[in-house]
Enzyme design. Structure first.
Site, PDB file in Angstrom:
ATOM      1  N   TRP A 461       0.383  -1.173  -0.147  1.00  0.00           N
ATOM      2  CA  TRP A 461      -0.185   0.083  -0.017  1.00  0.00           C
ATOM      3  C   TRP A 461       0.980   1.488  -0.213  1.00  0.00           C
ATOM      4  O   TRP A 461       1.400   1.151   1.123  1.00  0.00           O
ATOM      5  CB  TRP A 461      -1.224  -0.283   0.921  1.00  0.00           C
ATOM      6  CG  TRP A 461      -1.706   1.267   1.017  1.00  0.00           C
ATOM      7  CD1 TRP A 461      -1.450   2.763   1.299  1.00  0.00           C
ATOM      8  CD2 TRP A 461      -2.952   0.859   1.498  1.00  0.00           C
ATOM      9  NE1 TRP A 461      -3.501   3.103   1.852  1.00  0.00           N
ATOM     10  CE2 TRP A 461      -3.585   2.045   2.325  1.00  0.00           C
ATOM     11  CE3 TRP A 461      -4.413  -0.291   1.348  1.00  0.00           C
ATOM     12  CZ2 TRP A 461      -5.193   2.419   1.712  1.00  0.00           C
ATOM     13  CZ3 TRP A 461      -5.954   0.191   1.255  1.00  0.00           C
ATOM     14  CH2 TRP A 461      -5.727   1.071   1.954  1.00  0.00           C
ATOM     15  N   ASP A 462       0.962   1.751  -1.073  1.00  0.00           N
ATOM     16  CA  ASP A 462       1.763   2.812  -1.742  1.00  0.00           C
ATOM     17  C   ASP A 462       0.825   4.378  -0.485  1.00  0.00           C
ATOM     18  O   ASP A 462      -0.138   4.544  -1.152  1.00  0.00           O
ATOM     19  CB  ASP A 462       2.219   2.583  -2.983  1.00  0.00           C
ATOM     20  CG  ASP A 462       3.636   4.348  -2.710  1.00  0.00           C
ATOM     21  OD1 ASP A 462       4.518   4.490  -1.991  1.00  0.00           O
ATOM     22  OD2 ASP A 462       4.205   3.657  -4.263  1.00  0.00           O
ATOM     23  N   ASN A 464       2.317   8.571  -2.524  1.00  0.00           N
ATOM     24  CA  ASN A 464       3.329   8.765  -2.709  1.00  0.00           C
ATOM     25  C   ASN A 464       2.943  10.775  -2.992  1.00  0.00           C
ATOM     26  O   ASN A 464       3.712  11.235  -3.207  1.00  0.00           O
ATOM     27  CB  ASN A 464       4.102   8.511  -4.034  1.00  0.00           C
ATOM     28  CG  ASN A 464       4.126   7.464  -3.629  1.00  0.00           C
ATOM     29  OD1 ASN A 464       5.188   6.957  -3.893  1.00  0.00           O
ATOM     30  ND2 ASN A 464       3.529   6.037  -4.888  1.00  0.00           N
ATOM     31  N   CYS A 510       4.419   1.690   2.590  1.00  0.00           N
ATOM     32  CA  CYS A 510       4.921   1.801   2.016  1.00  0.00           C
ATOM     33  C   CYS A 510       4.623   3.760   1.598  1.00  0.00           C
ATOM     34  O   CYS A 510       3.889   4.150   1.208  1.00  0.00           O
ATOM     35  CB  CYS A 510       5.214   1.928   0.213  1.00  0.00           C
ATOM     36  SG  CYS A 510       5.988   1.909  -0.775  1.00  0.00           S
ATOM     37  N   ASP A 532      13.311   3.692  -0.706  1.00  0.00           N
ATOM     38  CA  ASP A 532      13.599   3.247  -1.886  1.00  0.00           C
ATOM     39  C   ASP A 532      14.537   3.034  -2.867  1.00  0.00           C
ATOM     40  O   ASP A 532      15.296   3.437  -3.367  1.00  0.00           O
ATOM     41  CB  ASP A 532      13.157   4.721  -2.628  1.00  0.00           C
ATOM     42  CG  ASP A 532      11.192   4.873  -3.539  1.00  0.00           C
ATOM     43  OD1 ASP A 532      10.473   4.065  -2.833  1.00  0.00           O
ATOM     44  OD2 ASP A 532      10.803   5.553  -3.692  1.00  0.00           O
TER      45      ASP A 532
HETATM   46  C1  DGJ Z   1       7.260   4.934  -4.664  1.00  0.00           C
HETATM   47  C2  DGJ Z   1       7.728   3.186  -3.551  1.00  0.00           C
HETATM   48  O1  DGJ Z   1       8.367   3.167  -2.428  1.00  0.00           O
HETATM   49  C3  DGJ Z   1       8.590   1.790  -4.669  1.00  0.00           C
HETATM   50  O2  DGJ Z   1       8.483   1.193  -4.545  1.00  0.00           O
HETATM   51  C4  DGJ Z   1       7.322   2.019  -6.067  1.00  0.00           C
HETATM   52  O3  DGJ Z   1       6.273   0.833  -5.187  1.00  0.00           O
HETATM   53  C5  DGJ Z   1       6.078   3.097  -6.353  1.00  0.00           C
HETATM   54  N1  DGJ Z   1       6.710   3.915  -5.819  1.00  0.00           N
HETATM   55  C6  DGJ Z   1       5.920   2.781  -7.488  1.00  0.00           C
HETATM   56  O4  DGJ Z   1       5.285   3.749  -8.542  1.00  0.00           O
END
Ligand code: DGJ
Length: 710
Positions: A461-462, A464, A510, A532
């Site tokens: 589960w990201d 960002n 994540c 990352d």
């Molecule tokens: C950010 C994550 O930290 C990466 O491992 C990967 O899943 C990317 N996003 C995918 O967009």
């Protein structure tokens, strides 16, 4: 001795003494009608040692003020000026809150004892309950507060922290905290706590990189990794948090922590109760390493999800660094075959499998399988993964949406936004307002379908981006700023429900790497993507900081090829040894590995399977820090005490370098240990005093040493 004692003192004050194996924590309802902290530190021999005393010397002739700064839960409203835990506004506009003690209750639980202090406003219908859960075996007290509106008019909460903690007066305190960045999470910083306020906080919606809701304090410059007093704490919250460390002119040091009051408002309607996140606090007389181990053991036994807590974490393969968004049946199936050969147990497909997601500019939010990439859907891929004896896992980022997506075109109001203001994008995406029940239902709905219709055993589960333009125009009147908390509560609720429906699915948290790692989400997450940045040398530093507060059981790292972050390349040994210190994954292009490489990887994975219980569930020691030496070393001891693993990393050496021995820790001094490759056994004492001789030289070389107790 019970871990909670209630004592009436000779001065007719009520005193509560909370004791664990090594810690004492005491507070009293004092004559000034304040709930005053008396002591927090090493356990004292007699209950009378904890008695509140009049201050012998009063530097400014106004000791009421001095004493009020020691309150357990200062409510704002009278003549005191330290950081408040509670600031309210009653419906008639009064903003002063004065709390009286009512009574206290004690309950025994399976592994803890809970003391609840019941307080009530002197005039207004507001009740406060201070909850202290004492984990005697872990030297940890978990504090929470509940605020209840027992009247008929709403009450506004302007600030509500979980607790104030108070430390004994010392000449100086050294604060250890974590601060970092994307690709460089969890960097350790340690410095003298200055006078005034030191703030560890977050204002961007989630836990984040730049700080972590965690602190350690050593006293008088005497605390080290292996010795000395250490007070520590961590907040179990993944939204905006705030930890205020305050040191005044009289060397009084307090630590107040909880939800950040920045842009915060909460409407407490008649009959409603607000519960704060937990503030976990502990003490050890044995240094920073012991403090971390107390946290790790407490997390393993009481925070990480119960249904999977004792389940060894599987070895993952993930092709993100190889394919990025270009995941498709053909390249995934190739990776599947090779991953199975080298011993991988869980094949995870990352970003790019859904909607029109060919890059980070489109498709986020459209959670249907992309038919160009997977013409037959996911079933053929998952079936092959399963046939080869592996489980299948998948990546999602449910809290986010690309403006270029069907979801956004259909529900533009679902994102945080202000009228008449442009929207800022981060990684070309916007944040869905997970405080909204309809958004929660949407996420729960598509996640339930995904998990119910496919044999998926793992969710990555990201998350960002940070929150910006955080408007919520459709919120119920007076509640538009509650999303700072409700978003996180919504995420927790969704994870909770998914876990209930799918108890055998593992969840990884994540956020562009280790951007959402804390004890709040840890209640629902089996593991965390640490960073990352898979560069193993950089990871030595990230690993060290991660483990200050978080158990290795939750720490996931992959062996990759040279990554785009700094392009360095390393030996197989170095990469594997680093990635094995917790949960192991592989993220390299296996199609480019030679047969010899694949054999080596197979051997490392087989080795990891043998030592995995030690690496995931063992007691963890930071023997030598990469911040202090070119040769860093870590040690893990199996819960049974029968096996230990030491990892040693040398970043560079000059001609003639001769490493000093690595002195082990935590072994049974009288037991004999067989060290890998040695003819003679050595006692634990010899290994701790004489140490392991290390014969490494060169750049980025490493060694993994196994010890077995005879
Ligand atoms: C950010 C994550 O930290 C990466 O491992 C990967 O899943 C990317 N996003 C995918 O967009």
């Amino acid at each position: 001795m019970p871990s909670v004692q209630t004592i009436e003192t000779s001065q007719n004050e009520l005193l509560w003494v909370l004791e664990t194996r090594n810690m004492g924590y005491a507070f009293a309802w004092n004559k000034q009608q304040r709930l005053e902290n008396v002591y927090w530190g090493a356990k004292l021999p007699y209950p009378t040692d904890y008695a509140p005393r009049p201050i012998a010397f009063d530097p400014l002739g106004n000791w009421n003020i001095a004493r009020s700064t020691y309150e357990e839960f200062p409510a704002w409203g009278d003549y005191k000026f330290n950081e408040p835990c509670l600031k309210v506004r009653f419906s008639d506009g009064v903003r002063a809150c004065l709390l009286d003690y009512k009574n206290a209750t004690v309950t025994e639980n399976m592994a803890s004892t809970t003391l609840t202090i019941h307080l009530q406003d002197q005039h207004y219908p507001l009740k406060v309950r201070l909850i202290y859960e004492v984990f005697a075996d872990h030297d940890i007290i978990v504090r929470r507060a509940e605020v209840e509106n027992t009247g008929s008019e709403p009450i506004e909460l302007e600030q509500i922290l979980t607790a104030a903690l108070h430390l004994p007066r010392h000449e100086s305190y050294q604060l250890t905290s974590l601060s970092g960045k994307w690709g460089g999470e969890f960097q350790v910083q340690r410095f003298d706590l200055p006078r005034g306020k030191q703030l560890i906080e977050r204002r961007r919606g989630s836990t984040g990189f730049d700080s972590n809701p965690f602190f350690m304090l050593g006293a008088d410059g005497k605390s080290t990794e292996t010795s000395g007093d250490v007070w520590f704490g961590a907040l179990a919250f993944s939204g905006n948090y705030k930890i205020v460390l305050e040191r005044d002119a009289f060397e009084h040091v307090s630590v107040s922590g909880g939800i950040n009051d920045f842009d915060f408002r909460w409407l407490l309607e008649a009959g409603e109760t607000f519960t704060t996140p937990a503030f976990v606090a502990g003490y050890t007389p044995q240094g920073y390493g012991a403090a971390s181990r107390l946290l790790h053991a407490y997390e393993n036994q009481h925070i990480v999800p119960r249904e999977t807590a004792s389940q060894p974490r599987p070895i993952v393969y993930n092709s993100w660094y190889v394919t990025e968004f270009d995941v498709r049946f053909e390249n995934q199936i190739k990776a599947v075959e090779l991953a199975a050969k080298i011993g991988v147990e869980l094949f995870v497909m990352d970003d790019g499998w859904f909607g029109q997601r060919n890059n980070d500019r489109a498709g986020l939010g459209d959670w249907y399988v992309n038919k160009e990439k997977f013409p037959q859907g996911l079933t053929p891929l998952i079936s092959r993964v399963n046939e080869l004896g592996m489980d299948f896992g998948i990546w999602v980022e449910p809290e986010m949406v690309n403006p270029d997506s069907d979801l956004y075109r259909t529900h533009p109001n679902w994102v945080y936004h202000f009228a008449n203001r442009p929207l800022s994008v981060g990684r070309n995406q916007l944040v869905l307002n997970v405080a909204r029940p309809d958004v929660q239902q949407f996420i729960l709905g598509f996640m339930t379908d995904l998990l119910a219709n496919n044999n998926i055993k793992f969710i990555k589960w990201d998350m960002n981006r940070h929150f910006s333009e955080p408007g919520w125009a459709e919120a119920p009147a007076g509640r538009d700023r509650e999303f700072w908390v409700r978003h996180t509560q919504g995420v927790y609720e969704i994870w909770q429900q998914l876990r209930q429906k799918f108890p055998h699915v593992l969840f990884e948290s994540c956020a562009s790497g280790g951007g959402r790692v804390d004890l709040g989400i840890m209640q629902y997450a089996d593991q965390f993507w640490m960073s990352d940045n898979t560069d193993p040398y950089d990871d030595l530093f990230i690993q060290e900081g991660f483990t200050l507060a978080h158990t290795p059981l939750t720490r996931m790292m992959w062996v990759t090829d040279a990554n785009g972050i700094n392009g360095r390349s390393y030996s197989f040994e170095y990469r594997f040894h680093l990635a094995m210190m917790g949960v192991l994954g592989i993220g390299a292009d296996l199609t480019k590995w030679s047969p010899a490489d694949l054999d080596k990887a197979t051997a490392f994975i087989a080795l990891y399977k043998e030592i995995r219980e030690t690496m995931q569930f063992g007691a963890f020691y930071r023997l030598r820090s990469p911040r202090e030496s070119a040769l860093s070393a870590f040690q893990f001891i199996h819960p049974s005490g029968n096996e230990a693993v030491v990892t040693v990393f040398l970043s560079q050496s000059q001609f003639g370098y001769f490493a000093t021995p690595i002195r082990l820790e935590g072994l049974d001094p009288d037991a004999r240990y067989q060290v890998d490759g040695w003819d003679e056994t050595w006692s634990g004492q010899a290994l701790m005093q004489r140490g392991l001789p290390i014969a490494l030289k060169g750049s980025f070389v490493s060694q993994l040493i196994r010890l077995v107790r005879m």
